[in-house]
Design an enzyme around this catalytic site. Structure first.
Site, mmCIF file in Angstrom:
data_model
loop_
_atom_site.group_PDB
_atom_site.id
_atom_site.type_symbol
_atom_site.label_atom_id
_atom_site.label_comp_id
_atom_site.label_asym_id
_atom_site.label_seq_id
_atom_site.Cartn_x
_atom_site.Cartn_y
_atom_site.Cartn_z
ATOM 1 N N ASN A 10 0.910 -1.262 -0.040
ATOM 2 C CA ASN A 10 0.125 0.058 -0.123
ATOM 3 C C ASN A 10 0.699 1.191 -0.069
ATOM 4 O O ASN A 10 1.506 1.477 1.244
ATOM 5 C CB ASN A 10 -0.846 -0.047 1.327
ATOM 6 C CG ASN A 10 -1.801 1.404 1.303
ATOM 7 O OD1 ASN A 10 -2.000 1.794 0.432
ATOM 8 N ND2 ASN A 10 -2.352 1.401 2.613
ATOM 9 N N TRP A 11 1.090 1.925 -1.127
ATOM 10 C CA TRP A 11 1.918 2.941 -1.189
ATOM 11 C C TRP A 11 1.461 4.182 -0.721
ATOM 12 O O TRP A 11 2.288 5.141 -0.518
ATOM 13 C CB TRP A 11 2.232 3.206 -2.666
ATOM 14 C CG TRP A 11 3.159 2.294 -3.476
ATOM 15 C CD1 TRP A 11 3.247 0.812 -3.051
ATOM 16 C CD2 TRP A 11 3.667 2.313 -4.993
ATOM 17 N NE1 TRP A 11 4.154 0.229 -3.711
ATOM 18 C CE2 TRP A 11 4.174 1.005 -5.105
ATOM 19 C CE3 TRP A 11 3.616 3.025 -5.779
ATOM 20 C CZ2 TRP A 11 5.087 0.676 -6.268
ATOM 21 C CZ3 TRP A 11 4.416 2.882 -6.984
ATOM 22 C CH2 TRP A 11 4.967 1.609 -7.185
ATOM 23 N N LYS A 12 0.307 4.213 -0.303
ATOM 24 C CA LYS A 12 -0.241 5.412 0.249
ATOM 25 C C LYS A 12 -0.098 6.581 -0.710
ATOM 26 O O LYS A 12 -0.161 6.605 -1.954
ATOM 27 C CB LYS A 12 -0.061 5.743 1.577
ATOM 28 C CG LYS A 12 -0.083 4.333 2.268
ATOM 29 C CD LYS A 12 0.162 4.535 3.983
ATOM 30 C CE LYS A 12 0.047 3.272 4.571
ATOM 31 N NZ LYS A 12 -0.247 3.607 6.067
ATOM 32 N N HIS A 95 -9.667 1.757 4.146
ATOM 33 C CA HIS A 95 -8.350 1.670 4.825
ATOM 34 C C HIS A 95 -8.736 2.849 6.275
ATOM 35 O O HIS A 95 -9.465 3.605 5.818
ATOM 36 C CB HIS A 95 -7.063 2.431 4.225
ATOM 37 C CG HIS A 95 -5.980 2.270 4.894
ATOM 38 N ND1 HIS A 95 -5.415 3.373 5.597
ATOM 39 C CD2 HIS A 95 -5.060 1.206 4.781
ATOM 40 C CE1 HIS A 95 -4.123 2.890 6.093
ATOM 41 N NE2 HIS A 95 -3.848 1.704 5.463
ATOM 42 N N GLU A 97 -7.011 5.106 7.254
ATOM 43 C CA GLU A 97 -6.601 6.650 6.949
ATOM 44 C C GLU A 97 -8.005 6.842 6.570
ATOM 45 O O GLU A 97 -8.164 8.284 6.536
ATOM 46 C CB GLU A 97 -5.535 6.727 6.094
ATOM 47 C CG GLU A 97 -4.225 6.273 7.192
ATOM 48 C CD GLU A 97 -2.994 5.700 6.414
ATOM 49 O OE1 GLU A 97 -2.908 5.584 5.117
ATOM 50 O OE2 GLU A 97 -2.119 5.163 7.230
ATOM 51 N N GLU A 167 -6.033 -4.495 10.060
ATOM 52 C CA GLU A 167 -4.844 -3.682 10.242
ATOM 53 C C GLU A 167 -5.321 -2.965 11.696
ATOM 54 O O GLU A 167 -6.197 -1.815 11.489
ATOM 55 C CB GLU A 167 -4.850 -2.662 9.130
ATOM 56 C CG GLU A 167 -4.421 -3.254 7.883
ATOM 57 C CD GLU A 167 -3.897 -2.245 6.991
ATOM 58 O OE1 GLU A 167 -2.880 -2.623 6.404
ATOM 59 O OE2 GLU A 167 -4.447 -1.185 6.636
ATOM 60 N N GLY A 173 2.060 2.048 10.706
ATOM 61 C CA GLY A 173 3.262 3.430 10.662
ATOM 62 C C GLY A 173 3.725 3.674 11.735
ATOM 63 O O GLY A 173 4.597 4.636 11.830
ATOM 64 N N SER A 213 3.036 -2.069 10.335
ATOM 65 C CA SER A 213 4.280 -2.359 10.505
ATOM 66 C C SER A 213 4.884 -3.850 10.280
ATOM 67 O O SER A 213 5.605 -4.219 10.733
ATOM 68 C CB SER A 213 4.638 -2.131 11.974
ATOM 69 O OG SER A 213 4.375 -0.815 12.240
ATOM 70 N N GLY A 234 2.799 -1.035 4.336
ATOM 71 C CA GLY A 234 2.694 0.052 3.853
ATOM 72 C C GLY A 234 4.195 0.700 3.646
ATOM 73 O O GLY A 234 4.826 0.341 2.549
ATOM 74 N N GLY A 235 4.857 1.286 4.622
ATOM 75 C CA GLY A 235 6.086 1.717 4.616
ATOM 76 C C GLY A 235 7.223 0.695 3.948
ATOM 77 O O GLY A 235 7.918 0.984 3.066
HETATM 78 P P1 PGA Z 1 2.489 0.169 7.532
HETATM 79 O O1 PGA Z 1 1.045 0.598 6.891
HETATM 80 O O2 PGA Z 1 3.011 -1.117 7.177
HETATM 81 O O3 PGA Z 1 3.399 1.198 7.315
HETATM 82 O O4 PGA Z 1 2.180 -0.023 9.187
HETATM 83 C C1 PGA Z 1 0.346 -0.581 6.796
HETATM 84 C C2 PGA Z 1 -1.263 0.017 6.114
HETATM 85 O O5 PGA Z 1 -1.542 1.213 6.379
HETATM 86 O O6 PGA Z 1 -1.647 -0.649 5.074
#
Ligand code: PGA
Length: 249
Positions: A10-12, A95, A97, A167, A173, A213, A234-235
């Site tokens: 997930n590149w966001k 998601h 966010e 999640e 994050g 994470s 994500g990251g």
């Molecule tokens: P993260 O993000 O791996 O950076 O914690 C995961 C996500 O939000 O899908």
């Protein structure tokens, strides 16, 4: 029945189109595998160049969002048909966010899930609890509510083909991963919930990811759990490490 693992980045809101193409080229050999499905969920503007950059590889492309109407006066939105025509196969829906910053509620997310299916996209439906919810002991109640509301009117056959991502918001994050036991417990709880709404076959078929994470160090243990069918990353999906996560064994 063995479920095939699915590992999605997930590149966001990261990567300009040219950076996106460079990242695809860097990751190309690192993410090659026959053993899992690999997906890059990318910002809308990166979709066209990324579809081109991963052509002929094992990587599929996902979107991070869509709108539930077919077309029309919805300035700034992107339809499911546009995504499909551009070569997108998956779409992240709900998601945390988007639930939090953009106030997306389950009623809206349910429409998005149904629209994704209508267009032939595979939803990656996200759910998860806040730290406060975990501490007050309502994690599973909350997640069951999310799943049940988001899947109203969705058929068993559709659910069999979809992906659910668990999640925990407090692990996104933050570098704070849920323990393997916590992640497995909730993923199993989600599968039980699907069995209750639908049936055992559907529950056994649906793929459930863990996200929050995930990194090259913890992926193997998480993905070895009986109810965890891969990860939403994500990251760490923006780095060469993603290759290690994909080839975690
Ligand atoms: P993260 O993000 O791996 O950076 O914690 C995961 C996500 O939000 O899908």
């Amino acid at each position: 029945m063995a479920r095939r693992k699915i590992i999605a980045g997930n590149w966001k809101m990261n990567m300009t189109p040219s950076q996106a193409v460079a990242l695809c080229n860097t990751l190309k050999d690192l993410v090659a595998t026959d053993e899992a499905d690999v997906v890059y969920c990318v910002p809308a503007i990166d979709i066209v160049p990324v579809v081109e950059a991963v052509r002929g590889t094992n990587v599929e492309v996902g979107a991070e969002n869509l709108y539930f109407e077919d077309k029309g006066a919805y300035t700034g939105e992107i339809s499911a048909e546009m995504l499909v025509d551009a070569g997108v196969k998956y779409v992240i829906i709900g998601h945390s966010e988007r639930r939090d910053y953009f106030k997306e509620c389950d009623c809206l997310l349910n429409k998005k899930v149904k629209q994704a299916f209508k267009a032939g996209l595979t939803p990656i439906l996200c759910c998860g609890e806040s730290l406060e919810q975990r501490e007050t002991g309502v994690t599973m109640d909350w997640i069951r509510l999310q799943i049940k509301s988001d899947l109203v009117g969705v058929s068993a056959d559709q659910v069999k083909g979809m992906v659910i991502a668990y999640e925990p918001i407090w692990a996104i994050g933050t570098g704070k991963t849920a323990t393997t036991e916590q992640a497995q417990e909730v993923c199993k709880g989600i599968r039980d919930c699907i069995a209750e709404i639908y049936d055992t076959d559907t529950a056994q078929a649906v793929r459930i990811q863990y996200g929050g994470s995930v990194n090259a160090g913890n992926a193997a243990e998480l993905f070895a759990q009986p109810d965890i069918d891969g990860g939403l990353v994500g990251g760490a999906s923006l780095k060469a490490d993603f290759g290690k996560i994909v080839n975690y064994k």
